[in-house]
Write a protein that holds these residues in place. Structure first.
Motif, mmCIF file in Angstrom:
data_model
loop_
_atom_site.group_PDB
_atom_site.id
_atom_site.type_symbol
_atom_site.label_atom_id
_atom_site.label_comp_id
_atom_site.label_asym_id
_atom_site.label_seq_id
_atom_site.Cartn_x
_atom_site.Cartn_y
_atom_site.Cartn_z
ATOM 1 N N UNK A 46 0.856 -1.190 0.000
ATOM 2 C CA UNK A 46 0.000 0.000 0.000
ATOM 3 C C UNK A 46 0.893 1.242 0.000
ATOM 4 N N UNK A 87 1.606 5.372 0.429
ATOM 5 C CA UNK A 87 1.180 6.366 1.423
ATOM 6 C C UNK A 87 -0.075 7.126 0.963
ATOM 7 N N UNK A 133 -3.022 4.928 1.522
ATOM 8 C CA UNK A 133 -3.380 4.839 2.944
ATOM 9 C C UNK A 133 -4.136 6.098 3.381
ATOM 10 N N UNK A 141 -5.140 1.284 11.302
ATOM 11 C CA UNK A 141 -4.384 1.831 10.171
ATOM 12 C C UNK A 141 -2.921 1.394 10.211
ATOM 13 N N UNK A 142 -2.397 1.132 11.386
ATOM 14 C CA UNK A 142 -1.036 0.571 11.464
ATOM 15 C C UNK A 142 -1.030 -0.809 10.802
ATOM 16 N N UNK A 199 -1.301 -0.382 7.095
ATOM 17 C CA UNK A 199 -0.032 0.116 6.573
ATOM 18 C C UNK A 199 1.001 -0.986 6.459
ATOM 19 N N UNK A 200 0.982 -1.903 7.421
ATOM 20 C CA UNK A 200 1.971 -2.986 7.430
ATOM 21 C C UNK A 200 1.615 -4.086 6.429
#
Lengths: 99, 172
Positions: B2, B4, B7, B40-41, B44-45
């Protein structure tokens, strides 16, 4: 089918979240760098392959082992050994020592 | 993987609804904010799986799982927040407009939503304000679409009953 009441509810708008939340969350949720670990499907595939190899190794009958033909060691003859030692000693005593 | 901007797009599009959904279960804005952060972490991962049919349903499903895990932890530590206190309710209200009657209606809608059981209010908000279909809601909560639809109808009937008087005054 939505009636007027539901449409009226839908027309309400929720309050946006505080802007600083987004900054904080985006800072920590930044997408991570690509990992060096293999993809999961590849890891599972390799694990399955090793299982098959192990299974085949266990199930395959081993080949009949061919005995290694080695020359039998000569029997040690103590008399011959003693004669050899005596001969060697006499030769050494007969030979003059080198200058 | 993903990016930035992707996201940020997900955050801009869904964070308000996800936060509201999390609040419905954990009943505490601070806890819901932490869970939104965790969500969201995670995205993001991991990124979004290629196989998902609806990114919205996937995100709400993640939020649902996080909320359920948080509830289990709360039960374990015996720290259940039974009701949202008035000072914690600031973020979950609706946007105010100039009309005081409309503002009053919005406040009463929020109060009526909070009075519903979480399994009904969560479905009502997904359907009304987040635009999820009953199929997507079913996927989020692991129930059948028929159950989702019937819980939605229960919620709407209760809201209609509670808000009948004020709605009659302000309806166009």
């Amino acid at each position: 089918m939505n009636d007027d009441f539901e449409q009226h509810l839908q027309s309400l708008h929720r309050r946006p979240l505080p802007a600083e939340w987004k900054a904080i969350i985006m800072r920590t949720a930044r997408p991570s760098a690509p990992s060096l670990r293999p993809p999961r499907w590849l890891a599972w595939g390799m694990a399955a392959a090793w299982c098959v190899v192990g299974l085949l190794h266990v199930l395959t009958p081993s080949l009949p082992s061919t005995p290694v033909v080695t020359a039998p060691a000569p029997p040690i003859n103590s008399d011959a050994w003693a004669q050899q030692q005596q001969l060697f000693a006499s030769l050494m005593s007969d030979n003059p020592s080198p200058p | 993987m993903l990016s930035m901007p992707e996201l940020e797009r997900l955050y801009d599009a869904y964070s308000v609804g996800l936060f509201d959904y999390l609040c419905t279960f954990v009943r505490c804005e601070a806890a819901a904010r932490d869970l939104l952060h965790d969500l969201f972490v995670k995205i993001g991962a991991r990124g979004l799986p290629d196989s998902i049919a609806s990114e919205k349903a996937y995100l709400w499903h993640l939020a649902h799982n996080l909320a359920m895990d948080a509830l289990r932890r709360q039960c374990r530590h015996d720290r259940i927040h039974v009701r949202i206190s008035a000072d914690q309710d600031a973020l979950r209200s609706f946007e105010q407009c100039g009309d005081p009657d409309a503002a009053d209606f919005a406040a009463q809608v929020r109060a009526a939503m909070d009075a519903l059981p979480p399994e009904q209010s969560s479905i009502a908000q997904m359907k009304l304000w987040d635009g999820l279909t009953f199929e997507e809601i079913a996927e989020v909560q692991g129930i059948s679409p028929n159950t989702a639809a019937s819980r939605y109808r229960y919620a709407i009937d209760k809201l209609r009953g509670q808000l009948h008087a004020i709605y009659e005054e302000i309806k166009p």
